[in-house]
Structure formats: structure tokens, C-alpha cells
Enzyme design. Structure first.
Site, PDB file in Angstrom:
ATOM      1  N   GLU B  49     -35.352 -43.599  82.297  1.00 20.96           N
ATOM      2  CA  GLU B  49     -34.506 -42.763  81.438  1.00 20.96           C
ATOM      3  C   GLU B  49     -34.045 -41.583  82.262  1.00 20.96           C
ATOM      4  OE1 GLU B  49     -36.206 -43.265  76.898  1.00 20.96           O
ATOM      5  OE2 GLU B  49     -36.057 -41.284  77.784  1.00 20.96           O
ATOM      6  N   ASP B  60     -35.348 -30.629  72.710  1.00 20.73           N
ATOM      7  CA  ASP B  60     -36.239 -30.551  73.863  1.00 20.73           C
ATOM      8  C   ASP B  60     -37.124 -29.317  73.850  1.00 20.73           C
ATOM      9  OD1 ASP B  60     -35.880 -32.793  75.767  1.00 20.73           O
ATOM     10  OD2 ASP B  60     -33.775 -32.228  75.548  1.00 20.73           O
ATOM     11  N   TYR B 175     -36.371 -46.550  70.098  1.00 19.44           N
ATOM     12  CA  TYR B 175     -37.233 -45.489  70.634  1.00 19.44           C
ATOM     13  C   TYR B 175     -37.918 -44.804  69.457  1.00 19.44           C
ATOM     14  CZ  TYR B 175     -38.387 -41.422  73.648  1.00 19.44           C
ATOM     15  OH  TYR B 175     -39.020 -40.442  74.351  1.00 19.44           O
TER      16      TYR B 175
END
Lengths: 422, 273
Positions: B49, B60, B175
Site C-alpha cells: 500500500e 490518519d 479492507y
């Protein structure tokens, strides 16, 4: 434009603008928020409870004030100020904060978070949270904490935790990033009281609906005080765009009313020097919504500048872009210098210190009013009071001493306007 | 069948989960990233990734935020990242998935991006702030047209309807975000993870990779028992941050990946049906 269809559509879009661009973790909570909000929106009991809070706690309805001396000074249209600055906590933001905190109680969450730029939305949320028994955390850029220190102290006194954000430009955009990270983490217990008509659906319409009381009241008040419910011109400043949408919504279907939103022209037109999305922005996706964004060719979000922390943000609410495209609302900008000059002018002629955000709207009025006859009416939303900005204004004046010596006159405003783009 | 499909099939034949490391492109510059990609492959990555730096990364944690700041300060652009992939993809011999926010793609133009990504050899795209409802408007059709996989995320908050939606829109793999929160290392796995992943795998045709908060070989081993892929990001990004331009960094990165991926190496007694 024909009577507009109810917007946004069920996917949260105003034409091509809006939507829900958020991490998967937030999708189900947004759907839940939408269900609760739609139910509350239709519920008489919710409306009754919110109206009682707005009236008895926050001080609605706010007055509509004929600014006679300012009108005479400018020598043109009659200027009416919608006095949102007189609300509890000093700005329109409390309308939305009370609405969303009440909704938080319905959702049985015990904690609210908020972002704040000028500190007004943070103070409003801290206040509503205290009044309704919720815990509150407010994210604020460290640069904004420096220039709006008074509001930081107010939030802390109200029991809120104020978390400084030291990233990017250390302003509103970065505070929203951090609030969204908190929300993603604590979504089970926490509601994010987003402070403007930004973010993923349902926020743009929910925040609009909580603020539309501004225009609804003004319409009735104008009818009583000026004999017409339709001003010739309605003016408001536009950061994310909540006070302006709150004013404009009541007049959208009335084509007699021209409307102008005023963005922050900052120090000038170069990228990074202003926050005028219609003067250099491009279609993009930021903080959950597809809208006009100040960004570079690579899609990296630009830093912005405005003397007013509340307008210092790179994106604009999606409904504004829709209204702009439809030609229903025009958008202009006022520079830092023009806003400061308008601040002084309103202080000296009317005895009102406006928030620097609202001073941008006043600056537009100063430009427009002289060109209109005395029969014309300008309605301007005085969205907040300027106590929080006293230090910023004095600092600005010190830095620019010598530019002109006579604050608070039309001449000094003209001098500021002439410096535009210098 | 895409290259990503093939990796998961071959891992399944070996009875193990795929190891999927994440690094930020351009951290500290793209020249270093080229070396880092080789180190990840040499250490045993099955898929990589590759993060596209964005100015406002709301999903994040601090480690990946700082990596994005470093990459942007070095002038990292999406076009240069695509060129890097074009130069290295075949040599690496393992699929590359771009992990990105939507605005850099939007700014480029979704169709143009799709063509360039495909031409560069990008195998899949994962947009962390693009749910499938929005992806269906532009990104999914454009990527399908170019034969690039679109990977969507599921989270602990995802309802049954959302699982179905993501299942219908994802290709390559799905995911699973192991916890509500942002990227970053955590000491312990969420208590519900095993149950949630087992339940999800029954409802998905695609392989399921798990990420967010995984950083140790023990965590990789535990998640490898239940998932088809294990993603480790911040732990590697932190190593890159700490070592900076240390010439030993590529070797350290390779060792770290080998150590993290070791628990996934096939042992006959752990073979799954």
C-alpha cells in the site's frame, strides 16, 4: 429562477455540490444522525423545546435596527441591521449549537465536540453543552487561540476542554481535521456539532435549518418597521456560510430581493493571502463535501489568510456554490483593510462594535448604499459582536498607523478601498 | 483475474494471510521511496500500500500525518508517484495499491487519473474518504474501464446494509478498519475483532484484509489466523521517520518487514481449508 425544489436531494446534493465524503466509520453514524434529525425536524415537541431555549435562554427574537446615522453618513439606501450580535454568547452561532445539542440529547450521547475559528462557535457549543448537561471538547487552531484569547478563556470558564491544534496553518481547517479524527474515534458516545453549512450531509441542511430563523424574523420585522417584507438588497459575510444562509433562505423565493455574500479578501488576490473561494477556488472535496475549495493544481488544500478568524477557511458551504451557479446570490469580497475600516465606521456612527466577520458585510454595504436611492432598503446580517476582536483591531491599527489618521469616517473607508490589491 | 486476486489465491493455497505493508510515497523523498519499495518486497511483502500524501488527512494519526507533511515539503506530486510506480512495478513483481484521499484524484480528473494509474501499472486504489455511494458516481466506473481494482473499507460501525454495499463495490479485497479511530499503533487488539472478522468473512466473496492499529509480529499473527490479509503502516512509517536518511534504513526496513511477516509463513499444522 423558478421556485426552487427542496434541496439537497436525498443523497445530500445541491446540484453537483454536497454529498458525503467521509471514512466508512462515519457512514452509519451519519445515517443515524439523519434519521434523528429528520424526525426532530418534523416534531412539534422538538420545535417547542428549541424555540423555548432560543427565546428564553438565547434572547430571540433579535431586534432589527434601522441604522439611521450610518444610512445618512453614506447618503443612500436605508440600512437595517439584523442584530444577531445581541444574542447570548454574542453571535448567531448559538442558534445551531442549541439545536444540535438538543439533538445530541435525543440521540442519547453524552459528549459533544466542536471546531472553532473565531471562537464564537466554540463558545456557543460550550454554552449549549453546559446548559444541557453535556461534556464538551473544542478544537481550535493555535494561531486562532492567540488572536481570539478572550473566547478561549470563555470556553474554559464554561467547562469545555479547549484543545490547541498545531498543524497546517493552525486555523479553522486544521481544527476541523482534528475534530473529525476525534469523532471517528469516539463516534459511539460523541456528536460532532459542526459549526457551519459544511461537511457531509445532513450538516449543510441541518445547520441551515437551525439558522433560517434569522431571515424569517427579519422578514416579519421589516414588514412592521419598513412597510415591506422584501429588502432590495440582503448582505451577509460568508466563511463556511451559516449566517448568510440563515439570512438568505427566507428570501430565496422572493425574486425582488437581491442577495450578496461577502468573502474574505484578506491581503490580496494571491493564493494563500485570502479566503475568497469564488476568487481563485476550484471544485474539490474537503471535510466531507464536494464544493469550491482553495487548492493547488495537485489538489492540496491551500492555506488561507483573513484578519477575521471566522472567515479564514478554504472551502465554502455547498449550497452557496449552488446559489452562485443559479445566479440567485452574488458573491463579492472585502479586504482586511476594508473590513477594519468598516468596523471603525460602524463603531463611530452607530455605537456598535461588529465582529470582524460581520464587518466584511458592512464593508459591502458601505460600497453599495451610496449608489442606491433613499427609497431602497438594505438588510445586513450583523452576525456577531466585536468584543473578541478588540485586540486584533488595535494591533492592526498599530501596524498600519500612518495609512490614515481618521478612523471611522467614510473618507477613511474610501482610502482603505483604494488600497485594495496594493 | 487481477494481480491482487492472484496474490490472495496463492496465499490461500499456502494456507496463510497476505502481508501488506504501507509507506507514504515521497517520505522523505521519492528517491528514498524507490529504495524502500524494494526493501518491502525483499522482506516479504505480498502487496504494497503506497500512500499519496494529502494536506488534510482526517483519517490518519500523528505518525502518518507527519509523513504526509514531509512528503509534501519534498514536493511530492501524484504524477511523480505514478511515474515511480511505472518504473518499479514490474521489477518489484508484487501489486501496488494507492492509499489516498479523494481530492488529489478529483483535482486531476477521475478519468484522467484512471488512465494514468492503469498505464503506470497501479493495481488498485483505496480512497479512505470515498464511501462506495460516492465512488459509484465516477471512480468505480472509471477504474473498472481501466481494469484497476477499487478497494473499499468496512468498519466496526458498518451495518448489514453497508456490508452489502461495500461487497458489491469492492474488487481485489475489502479492507476492514479494526477499530473506530485513526491510523496508528495500539498496544492491544480490539476485543471484538476476532468475532467481527469471522462474521464478515462469511458474508464477503472477496478476501478481507485488516488494518489500523497493527504493529507487532504478535498482532500480525493473531490477525493472520482470522483474516486474508494483514496491513501494517504506522510502525514502518515511524521507522522511516526515526532513521531519516540513515544509509542502513533500507536494510532495517527489510528486516522489520521480514520479522512482521514471519508469523504468516505457512506451517502445515496451521493450514486452513
Amino acid at each position: 429562477m423558478a421556485r426552487p425544489k427542496p434541496l439537497p436531494d436525498p443523497e445530500g446534493y445541491f446540484g453537483p455540490y454536497g454529498g458525503r465524503f467521509v471514512p466508512e466509520t462515519l457512514m452509519a453514524p451519519l445515517a443515524e444522525l439523519t434519521r434523528f434529525y429528520d424526525k426532530a425536524h418534523r416534531s412539534r415537541a422538538f420545535k417547542r423545546e428549541l424555540t423555548a431555549l432560543l427565546n428564553d435562554f438565547a434572547g430571540r427574537p433579535t431586534p432589527l435596527y434601522f441604522a439611521e446615522r450610518l444610512s445618512e453618513e453614506l447618503g443612500g439606501a436605508r440600512i437595517f441591521l439584523k442584530r444577531e450580535d445581541l444574542l447570548h454568547t454574542g453571535a448567531h452561532k448559538i442558534n445551531n449549537a442549541l439545536g444540535q445539542c438538543l439533538l445530541t440529547k435525543l440521540m442519547e450521547k453524552e459528549r459533544v465536540i466542536a471546531e472553532t475559528g473565531a471562537g464564537q462557535h466554540g463558545v456557543a457549543t460550550a454554552t449549549a453543552a453546559a446548559a444541557l448537561g453535556l461534556t464538551c471538547t473544542v478544537y481550535m487552531g493555535s494561531e486562532d487561540m492567540r488572536r481570539q484569547r478572550l473566547n478561549v478563556d470563555r470556553m474554559r470558564l464554561l467547562g469545555a476542554e479547549v484543545v490547541p491544534v498545531d498543524a497546517g496553518s493552525c486555523t479553522l481547517k486544521d481544527a476541523i481535521n482534528e475534530a473529525m479524527r476525534d469523532w471517528v474515534t469516539n463516534v459511539h458516545t460523541t456528536h460532532y456539532v459542526l459549526g457551519s453549512v459544511l461537511g457531509p450531509d445532513p450538516f449543510p441542511r441541518m445547520v441551515r435549518d437551525f439558522h433560517r430563523v434569522i431571515g424569517d424574523e427579519a422578514r416579519l420585522q421589516l414588514k412592521r418597521q419598513a412597510g415591506t417584507e422584501a429588502p432590495d438588497l440582503a448582505v451577509a459575510c460568508v466563511g463556511g456560510g451559516s449566517n448568510s444562509i440563515g439570512l438568505f433562505t427566507a428570501f430565496l423565493a422572493d425574486l425582488r430581493v437581491r442577495m450578496i455574500g461577502v468573502e474574505a479578501g484578506g491581503r490580496g488576490p494571491a493564493r494563500g493571502e485570502h479566503a475568497a473561494r469564488f476568487g481563485g477556488g476550484a471544485l474539490g472535496v474537503l471535510h466531507g463535501t464536494r464544493t469550491f475549495v482553495l487548492q493547488d493544481e495537485e489538489g492540496q488544500i491551500a492555506t488561507t489568510h483573513s484578519v477575521s478568524a471566522g472567515l479564514d477557511y478554504p472551502a465554502i458551504g455547498p449550497e452557496h456554490v449552488w446559489l452562485h451557479d443559479a445566479g440567485r446570490v452574488q458573491y463579492g469580497s472585502a479586504t482586511d483593510a476594508e473590513a477594519i475600516a468598516a468596523f471603525h465606521l460602524l463603531a463611530r456612527t452607530e455605537g456598535i462594535l461588529p465582529a470582524l466577520e460581520s464587518a466584511h458585510a458592512i464593508a459591502e454595504v458601505v460600497k453599495r448604499a451610496p449608489r442606491l436611492s433613499r427609497r431602497r432598503i438594505i438588510l445586513v446580517n450583523l452576525s456577531g459582536r466585536g468584543d473578541k476582536d478588540v485586540e486584533s483591531v488595535l494591533a492592526w491599527d498599530r501596524e498600519h498607523a500612518g495609512d490614515d489618521g481618521n478612523h471611522g469616517t467614510v473618507e477613511s473607508f474610501a482610502a482603505a478601498a483604494a488600497r485594495r490589491g496594493r | 483475474m487481477s494481480a491482487i486476486d492472484e496474490v490472495f489465491q496463492s496465499c490461500a493455497r499456502e494456507g496463510r494471510a497476505a502481508f501488506i505493508p504501507f509507506i507514504m510515497a515521497g517520505d522523505p523523498d521519492l528517491g528514498a521511496t524507490a529504495t524502500h519499495l524494494e526493501a518491502l518486497a525483499a522482506g516479504g511483502a505480498d502487496i504494497i500500500e503506497l500512500g499519496v500524501p494529502f494536506s488534510d488527512p482526517i483519517a490518519d494519526g500523528p505518525v502518518n500525518q507527519r509523513a504526509a507533511v514531509r512528503a509534501l515539503a519534498a514536493g511530492t506530486k501524484l504524477s511523480a508517484i505514478l511515474q515511480l510506480v511505472a518504473r518499479h512495478r514490474d521489477k518489484l513483481g508484487i501489486p501496488i495499491v494507492l492509499f489516498t484521499y479523494f481530492n488529489p484524484i478529483h483535482a486531476r480528473g477521475v478519468e484522467r487519473f484512471a488512465e494514468q494509474a492503469a498505464a503506470s501499472g497501479v493495481d488498485g486504489v483505496l480512497c479512505v474518504d470515498l464511501p462506495p455511494e460516492e465512488g459509484e458516481r465516477e471512480l468505480i466506473p472509471a477504474m473498472r474501464e481501466q481494469g484497476v481494482d477499487t478497494i473499499f473499507l468496512l468498519a466496526p460501525t458498518s451495518t448489514r446494509d453497508r456490508v452489502n454495499k461495500v461487497a458489491a463495490c469492492s474488487s481485489g479485497f475489502v479492507y476492514y478498519v479494526s477499530r473506530t479511530g485513526v491510523t496508528g499503533e495500539r498496544a492491544a487488539l480490539p476485543p471484538d475483532l476476532v468475532r467481527d472478522v469471522k462474521k464478515l468473512r462469511k458474508r464477503l466473496d472477496q478476501p478481507l484484509a485488516v488494518g489500523f492499529g497493527l504493529s507487532t509480529p504478535e498482532q500480525v499473527e493473531a490477525v493472520g489466523e482470522i483474516a486474508d490479509g494483514v496491513v501494517v503502516g504506522s510502525a514502518l512509517v515511524r521507522l522511516i521517520e526515526e532513521k531519516g536518511s540513515d544509509p542502513e534504513l533500507p536494510a532495517l526496513l527489510e528486516d522489520r518487514v521480514r520479522e512482521l511477516a514471519a508469523p504468516l509463513r505457512p506451517r502445515p499444522e496451521r493450514r486452513r481449508a
